[in-house]
Structures are given as C-alpha cells and as structure tokens.
Design an enzyme around this catalytic site. Structure first.
Site, PDB file in Angstrom:
ATOM      1  N   ALA A 122     -35.451  12.675  63.781  1.00 25.92           N
ATOM      2  CA  ALA A 122     -35.172  11.480  64.617  1.00 25.92           C
ATOM      3  C   ALA A 122     -33.744  11.154  66.193  1.00 25.92           C
ATOM      4  O   ALA A 122     -34.171  11.614  66.383  1.00 25.92           O
ATOM      5  CB  ALA A 122     -36.244  10.452  65.026  1.00 25.92           C
ATOM      6  N   THR A 123     -33.216  10.972  64.825  1.00 29.44           N
ATOM      7  CA  THR A 123     -31.949  10.672  64.740  1.00 29.44           C
ATOM      8  C   THR A 123     -31.132  11.667  65.983  1.00 29.44           C
ATOM      9  O   THR A 123     -30.946  12.225  66.837  1.00 29.44           O
ATOM     10  CB  THR A 123     -30.922  10.272  63.918  1.00 29.44           C
ATOM     11  OG1 THR A 123     -31.377   9.002  64.146  1.00 29.44           O
ATOM     12  CG2 THR A 123     -29.363  10.145  64.822  1.00 29.44           C
ATOM     13  N   ASN A 202     -38.719  -0.151  66.732  1.00 35.06           N
ATOM     14  CA  ASN A 202     -38.626  -0.272  65.555  1.00 35.06           C
ATOM     15  C   ASN A 202     -38.215  -2.011  64.619  1.00 35.06           C
ATOM     16  O   ASN A 202     -39.372  -1.708  63.947  1.00 35.06           O
ATOM     17  CB  ASN A 202     -37.941   0.958  64.829  1.00 35.06           C
ATOM     18  CG  ASN A 202     -36.466   0.451  65.998  1.00 35.06           C
ATOM     19  OD1 ASN A 202     -35.771   0.121  67.006  1.00 35.06           O
ATOM     20  ND2 ASN A 202     -35.330  -0.127  64.820  1.00 35.06           N
ATOM     21  N   GLN A 230     -41.599   5.763  65.537  1.00 38.12           N
ATOM     22  CA  GLN A 230     -42.405   5.068  65.252  1.00 38.12           C
ATOM     23  C   GLN A 230     -43.793   4.287  65.387  1.00 38.12           C
ATOM     24  O   GLN A 230     -44.522   3.734  65.209  1.00 38.12           O
ATOM     25  CB  GLN A 230     -41.898   3.238  65.420  1.00 38.12           C
ATOM     26  CG  GLN A 230     -40.676   3.157  64.215  1.00 38.12           C
ATOM     27  CD  GLN A 230     -40.534   2.888  63.184  1.00 38.12           C
ATOM     28  OE1 GLN A 230     -41.281   2.488  62.888  1.00 38.12           O
ATOM     29  NE2 GLN A 230     -39.686   3.071  62.834  1.00 38.12           N
ATOM     30  N   HIS A 252     -39.651  10.918  57.775  1.00 39.47           N
ATOM     31  CA  HIS A 252     -40.350   9.972  56.478  1.00 39.47           C
ATOM     32  C   HIS A 252     -40.889   8.256  57.490  1.00 39.47           C
ATOM     33  O   HIS A 252     -41.394   7.401  56.217  1.00 39.47           O
ATOM     34  CB  HIS A 252     -38.877   9.887  55.796  1.00 39.47           C
ATOM     35  CG  HIS A 252     -37.872   8.604  56.905  1.00 39.47           C
ATOM     36  ND1 HIS A 252     -38.006   7.655  56.541  1.00 39.47           N
ATOM     37  CD2 HIS A 252     -36.635   9.810  58.409  1.00 39.47           C
ATOM     38  CE1 HIS A 252     -37.285   7.416  57.702  1.00 39.47           C
ATOM     39  NE2 HIS A 252     -36.429   7.829  58.282  1.00 39.47           N
ATOM     40  N   THR A 290     -31.080  26.556  58.757  1.00 39.00           N
ATOM     41  CA  THR A 290     -31.844  27.365  58.057  1.00 39.00           C
ATOM     42  C   THR A 290     -33.018  26.023  58.464  1.00 39.00           C
ATOM     43  O   THR A 290     -32.697  25.239  58.092  1.00 39.00           O
ATOM     44  CB  THR A 290     -31.720  27.969  56.851  1.00 39.00           C
ATOM     45  OG1 THR A 290     -30.330  28.650  56.542  1.00 39.00           O
ATOM     46  CG2 THR A 290     -32.822  28.149  55.965  1.00 39.00           C
ATOM     47  N   CYS A 376     -31.291   0.528  60.147  1.00 37.38           N
ATOM     48  CA  CYS A 376     -29.605   1.048  61.010  1.00 37.38           C
ATOM     49  C   CYS A 376     -28.527   0.214  60.970  1.00 37.38           C
ATOM     50  O   CYS A 376     -27.419   0.532  61.558  1.00 37.38           O
ATOM     51  CB  CYS A 376     -29.804   2.458  62.330  1.00 37.38           C
ATOM     52  SG  CYS A 376     -30.971   3.618  61.917  1.00 37.38           S
TER      53      CYS A 376
END
Length: 452
Positions: A122-123, A202, A230, A252, A290, A376
C-alpha cells in the site's frame, strides 16, 4: 543418461551443503538478532518472557492464513515461471495465475480486473497515487486536499509535493476522528487535482464517510484517492458507490503475504498517473518490475477468503472486542476509547489509560504483542500525531495502547490480555502520585505547577 547420473549423485549427497562466507553469515545471525530459549523462557533484545507473547497487533500485520499458504506453495516450488515469459508453459501458467488473482482482488471491491495494478504494498500504491496523479496533471492542477490523520506515507508524499511547489490542505478532524464534510467542500479549489482520505484509520480504526466524500469529489470533478489498506476484507467496499478514482490495497493486512499490494485505478472516467518507477513496462507501464507470482496468488486467495468470511469474521471479532473493552472497564476507571465508537472497524480498539506512563505500560505488557500506534511511527517517543489531531491531551496520548483483534484471536487470549493489562495498570497507578491525588478528590488540572 547424463541427467540420470546427476540425479543419482545428488541423492548420494548429504542434503546439507556448506555455505559461502556471506551465506553462512546470513544463515547464522548473531545471537542478539534472534530469540533464544534458555529453558526458563525466551530472551530477545534484553527482554525475557515465559513464552511467545499472544498476538494482538493485527493492524501492524496479520498472520498468513494456512489456506493462503496452500494456494501459494505450487508457485514457489514447481510453477515458478516468470509471468511475463510468453514462449513456454511456465510463463503461461504463471500469467494465468496472476490474472486469476487480479480478478479475485477486483471482485472484493466491485471493480474490473483491468483496473487492478499489482504493487509491492500500500505504501507504493499511495506514492503512485498522490505523486503520480499530481505530476501527470501538474500543468493545470497544483492543489491537494488530505487529512491530518493520514498514514505517514501519504503525508510524506504530500510534503514531497510541497517541496515541488504544490499546495496541500491538511484538513483537521473532529474528536471522533471524522472529517468535516463542509470543511472538505469549502477546501476544494478550481486547481485541486486530488483528494486523499484514508478509509479506515490504522491507529484508531475510524471509518470515514467515503460515499459522502465521493459525492463531493464528483460534484467538483476532482479525483478521489483512498488508502484502504486497513479496510480491505474488513468492511464492505464498492468503488462505484464511493466514486473512488484510486485505491491503495495491501496483502499482509488481510492474512495474505507481505511484500505485495495493489492499486485500483478507475478506467471510466479514466485516471492517469506518472509512473514512479521505470523499467520493462509491466502492469501497463504503471509499475515496472517482474510481478511476483506467489505473492500475487496469495493476495488473490486472501481476498477470496475475505469475501466469503467477512460477515462471519466481523460478528466474531465484534464479540471479542466487546469482551476486551468490558473486561477492562469493569476493573479499571479512567479508560478512554480513542476515536468514534459508532463509525469504527471492530477489530481496532485504541485505549488510553489515565495516570499511567505509556512506555512503562507497553514494557510491562511484554507478554502481549500490542503497540502504541502505527508500526511505521511507533519507534518515536513523541505522542501519536493521530491522537493529537483528535485533540487528545498529550499525557493521555502517551498512554494509548492499540489492541488489534483478528480472525485467529481466541477468547482465552482476550481474557489473558485483560488480566495482564489490568494488573499492569494497577501496578503503575500504585506508584503514581497523580493517581493518589485524584483518589483524594484533588482536581489535578486546577493545580498551578511551578518549575525549579
């Protein structure tokens, strides 16, 4: 014949082989880098506990669902082809698996598979959305609107744009963590190129009114981006009803693998971005590199499971959250829920404990894996900027603990977390002169403190 001799030789060889110097160093990390059990408990980074702590930090990351692991396994072992190889079976089957996963992700948010771009997380999707859109339309659009409680990567992307000469409006939020729709409407300008609002926060789990925000953006013909890392798989998402132009997703956070995410990009009306990475032109040139087939297959499987089990998970997690909150409040006073209690994801419970020092509380809860906020930014000793944006006093912001409840959390773990939390708060309050004064009926806020 040569291959038969090679196979026989390999079978005679020990399954273990010596590492190169570099590989040996990696394979055997220094003792302080890994936990060890001395027979009396587990020790790591100077902390010793009786066993592995129970995990209540689901907003930081979630465990891999075993069913997701099963879906990924063949693409790690036998179906290992590059999905961009067009001349043989290995490439074809990997490409088919990637496209199937693309469809699974799209189905969960009511999008077309052609609107899904796979990223590393997501970042990266947030960076592509915020910086990519504004740089593409920079000749006409020079203004961004976001909120003060966004994820750090969105705020940092906006600051990066400011350094390039763009204007950014950081909207405040109310004490409940929700954005004021009238303030949003009045902030829109003729040169506004993007509105970016996180769907589910979050740190405090607050759910923003995305459909109403989407209507405002549609009225002014401004693209809407939302960080839904989230929210995916936890609350219903419909990109059509929400009028979302771009949406950032993560694998994740929904019991999928780390290292993979996705970006939803609307096709009609089409949204354009300037790629943030140059390379072989994969993912329609938006995200070169890739595509990691096993990770993408895992994210697709996690999305399919979430679609089937979202309602069941929400009911079960809601009961566990109520059990946790009621269990703590039944034995402790001065417990405050941060953020809206009505509009929030049930698996996020952010609590502040009055008259307790936050770092001491976290260190005392070493048998429970919880955090004081975003993974984070939680390394910082500063109080959470999200809680400060809500108007939470600095002392209460310092005492916040985020409990993250998920699919595999048990009632026994919740009960154990209640016991450990209550015991630690009571222990710290016994040592707090402020708490003694409060029990004696003294109004602490009325005291004039002097400095020496």
């Amino acid at each position: 014949m040569a291959s038969k001799h090679l196979t026989a030789a390999l079978r005679r060889t020990s399954p273990f082989r010596s590492f190169s110097t570099a590989a040996a160093t990696t394979a055997h990390p220094p003792p302080e880098a890994e936990p060890y059990d001395d027979g009396e408990g587990i020790s790591m980074k100077g902390v010793k506990i009786a066993g592995r702590p129970l995990y209540l930090d689901m907003q930081a990351t979630s465990p891999l669902d075993p069913r997701v692991h099963d879906a990924m396994l063949p693409y790690n072992l036998s179906r290992y082809g590059n999905p961009h190889s067009r001349t043989h079976l290995y490439g074809w089957e990997s490409d088919a698996a990637v496209e199937a996963a693309r469809a699974q992700v799209a189905s969960l948010i009511n999008a077309s598979p052609k609107e899904i771009v796979f990223t590393s997380g997501a970042t990266e999707a947030n960076n592509i959305s915020v910086k990519g859109v504004m740089n593409f339309y920079k000749d006409k659009k020079r203004h961004v609107i976001t909120t003060q409680t966004e994820h750090k990567c969105v705020l940092d992307s906006c600051r990066h744009l400011q350094q390039q000469g763009f204007d950014v409006t950081y909207l405040p939020v109310g004490p409940d963590g929700l954005v004021d729709l009238d303030q949003l409407r009045s902030a829109v300008r003729s040169n506004t190129g993007l509105v970016s609002v996180m769907m589910v926060n979050n740190e405090i789990g607050v759910i923003q009114p995305m459909e109403e925000i989407g209507k405002i953006c549609k009225e002014f013909n401004v693209p809407l981006h939302t960080d839904a890392a989230q929210a995916l798989g936890k609350v219903p998402i419909d990109v059509e009803k929400m009028n979302v132009s771009l949406m950032s997703l993560s694998g994740h956070k929904i019991y999928g693998p780390k290292g993979v995410g996705a970006l939803y990009m609307r096709r009609r009306p089409r949204i354009r971005v300037e790629p943030q990475m140059n390379g072989g032109g994969q993912e329609r040139g938006i995200r070169s590199g890739t595509v990691p087939t096993p990770l993408v297959v895992g994210m697709g499987a996690a999305c399919e499971l979430a679609m089937r089990e979202m309602e069941y998970d929400e009911r079960r997690i809601n009961k566990l959250q109520e059990r946790l909150l009621n269990g703590i409040r039944a034995r402790l006073d001065g417990v405050v829920v941060n953020g809206s209690t009505e509009r929030r994801y049930v698996g996020n419970l952010n609590l502040s404990f009055a008259y307790v020092e936050g770092e001491s509380l976290l260190m005392g809860l070493k048998e429970v894996a919880v955090s004081s906020g975003s993974a984070c930014t939680s390394a910082s000793l500063e109080p959470s900027y999200v809680l400060r944006a809500l108007g939470v006093d600095e002392d209460m912001a310092h005492t916040s603990i985020r409990f993250g409840i998920g699919r595999f959390t048990t009632e026994a773990e919740i009960d154990r977390a209640i016991e450990l939390t209550v015991n630690q708060v009571e222990k710290l309050r016994e040592m707090s002169p402020l708490y003694e004064m409060v029990k004696e009926g003294i109004d602490i806020k009325s005291i004039q403190w002097t400095q020496h």
